[in-house]
Design an enzyme around this catalytic site. Structure first.
Site, PDB file in Angstrom:
ATOM      1  N   LYS A   1      -0.997  -2.597 -11.892  1.00  0.00           N
ATOM      2  CA  LYS A   1       0.338  -2.140 -11.501  1.00  0.00           C
ATOM      3  C   LYS A   1       1.115  -1.855 -12.783  1.00  0.00           C
ATOM      4  O   LYS A   1       1.128  -2.677 -13.698  1.00  0.00           O
ATOM      5  CB  LYS A   1       1.064  -3.196 -10.664  1.00  0.00           C
ATOM      6  CG  LYS A   1       2.454  -2.758 -10.207  1.00  0.00           C
ATOM      7  CD  LYS A   1       3.193  -3.869  -9.497  1.00  0.00           C
ATOM      8  CE  LYS A   1       2.685  -4.086  -8.093  1.00  0.00           C
ATOM      9  NZ  LYS A   1       3.555  -5.006  -7.319  1.00  0.00           N
TER      10      LYS A   1
ATOM     11  N   ASP B   1       2.575  -0.088   4.694  1.00  0.00           N
ATOM     12  CA  ASP B   1       1.685   0.036   3.542  1.00  0.00           C
ATOM     13  C   ASP B   1       1.607  -1.264   2.756  1.00  0.00           C
ATOM     14  O   ASP B   1       0.841  -1.353   1.790  1.00  0.00           O
ATOM     15  CB  ASP B   1       2.136   1.182   2.633  1.00  0.00           C
ATOM     16  CG  ASP B   1       3.590   1.064   2.211  1.00  0.00           C
ATOM     17  OD1 ASP B   1       4.464   1.156   3.093  1.00  0.00           O
ATOM     18  OD2 ASP B   1       3.861   0.872   1.007  1.00  0.00           O
TER      19      ASP B   1
END
Length: 450
Positions: free
Chosen positions: A108, A243
């Site tokens: 990330k 999501d």
């Protein structure tokens, strides 16, 4: 110095689902510096933690020094965000490096991808350390979760409200398959892709499921158990978009999340959740709503007759509340040290805690210590509770919001990690980590960037 190891990174998702995987490379950080490494997790993955601390290892953790066979990809998915459908989301600032011993190695903050939708693809040190602390605390509490392997400072400043030092988080998950993955596959109209994705999810996460309907039921069960665990620890996810709901049943995406101090079902931490959609008390309802979206995506695999498919989906979805309630009552009975479930006693306690705005974490430890009084406590004592068993399931240390902010401001999270990764073992020298927030801490707000 440790020799470069052979890392058996595979590319199962990239090879199996090219329709949902965009080949991409992580941005090369100008001055990478390891801030924190989860050495036990590294060893669990078969990685040499000493090597990971070398310059070459740090570059592996940022995705810029990968095995030759690696095929890093940004994953595509869709999703409902605050109830509104977005057909094209995907890993805008994230990258799947591959699978290691059946678990995803994922970044990330590794740079902008074609899925970035206008974002810069970067992340700041503070939010990435925050995810590291909270995800590892969740793991220690026995709550299924993605794990944090490392945080690396990139040496590059990023623009947020002010300039902030950039970072990359390396995280580990059973997989990153999510409800939004199936929404994406269904939206393509490619029946073969949808079926292959379902078969892949069965093989990877729910091998006992014999078909798509049984897969759906398994996800319903896993999410009911997960949300019950959230509720029993006062955890507020803050952004329960489709999501952000995994097929594996792991907690994912620690954005505007936090732990509740004073018990209040209306607790909201996210600055953008203006309506309270994802408030603490709404989490079970939202989970069931998200699962309904998964059912819609899987309908063609349930039965060729749409009416029959809807009936089968409705029946399976209807078991969520029963499974969630059973898990919640069993968990609350354990927190109260009861040998048998007592739903009325537990429900009355929650009403009492809300009325008193009692600290949800410390209450149960005080109760076990005999420091609580009142009519409800007398009813509880009449059940002959096991107070030693209570202390084995009720944490004394959680990542309290004021402690997290303090640690991030100081740039030192190790002492907080020491407390929250052994949450049930009281240590006098860590007394300050068990205390509620001071009165002047004020209303706590989190942001998606955090």
């Amino acid at each position: 110095m440790s020799a470069a190891p052979v890392i058996p990174l595979t590319s199962v998702f990239a090879d199996t689902f090219p329709e949902m995987a965009t080949p991409w490379r992580a941005a090369d950080p100008p001055d990478p510096r390891l801030l924190i490494l989860n050495r036990p997790l590294a060893e669990e993955l078969g990685l040499d933690p000493d090597w990971l601390e070398t310059p070459a290892g740090v570059r592996f953790l940022t995705g810029t020094n990968l095995p030759e066979q690696a095929k890093p990809v940004a994953q595509g998915y869709a999703g409902h965000q605050f109830g509104g459908y977005s057909p094209r989301l995907g890993d805008g600032r994230a990258l799947l490096l591959g699978e290691l011993h059946g678990r995803d190695i994922h970044l990330k903050g590794s740079g902008r991808t074609p899925w970035a939708r206008g974002g810069d693809g970067l992340a700041a040190v503070g939010p990435m350390l925050r995810e590291y602390v909270i995800s590892e605390a969740m793991h220690a509490l026995g709550i299924p979760t993605t794990r944090s392997l490392a945080v690396v400072a990139t040496g590059k400043s990023i623009v947020r409200e002010n300039l902030a030092p950039g970072a990359v988080l390396t995280r580990v998950a059973a997989s990153h398959l999510r409800v939004g993955s199936f929404q994406f596959a269904r939206a393509t109209g490619d029946a073969d892709l949808l079926r292959r994705l379902a078969d892949h999810a069965i093989a990877r996460h729910h091998p006992h499921a014999g078909n798509a309907l049984e897969l759906f039921q398994a996800v319903v069960d896993a999410q009911a158990e997960l949300i019950a665990k959230w509720m029993l620890t006062g955890f507020v996810h803050g952004v329960m978009n489709t999501d952000n709901m995994t097929i594996s049943g792991e907690t994912i995406d620690y954005g505007p999340c936090a732990f509740m101090d004073a018990f209040d079902p209306a607790t909201v931490f996210s600055s953008i959740d203006e309506t309270g959609r994802y408030a603490y008390g709404n989490q079970p309802t939202i989970a069931q709503w998200n699962l309904a979206r998964l059912a819609e995506s899987l309908l063609p695999l349930f039965d060729d007759d749409q009416e029959k498919a809807i009936a089968l989906a409705t029946e399976a979805l209807g078991t969520f509340r029963t499974r969630y309630a059973r898990a919640t009552i069993a968990g609350m009975s354990a927190k109260l040290g009861l040998k048998t479930d007592n739903a009325p006693l537990a429900e009355d306690l929650l009403a009492h805690l809300a009325a008193e705005k009692a600290d949800f974490t410390s209450f149960f430890r005080r109760l076990a210590a005999g420091d609580e009084t009142g009519d409800w406590v007398d009813r509880w004592r009449a059940e002959n509770p096991d107070t030693e068993a209570m202390n084995r399931v009720n944490p004394i240390y959680i990542p309290r919001n004021h402690l997290v902010e303090e640690a991030l401001a100081d740039g030192e999270v190790r002492h907080l990690l020491e407390a929250v990764t052994s949450p049930f073992d009281e240590r006098p020298e860590l007394a300050r980590y068990a205390a509620p927030a001071p009165p002047d801490f004020g209303t706590y707000r989190t942001f998606c960037g955090t």
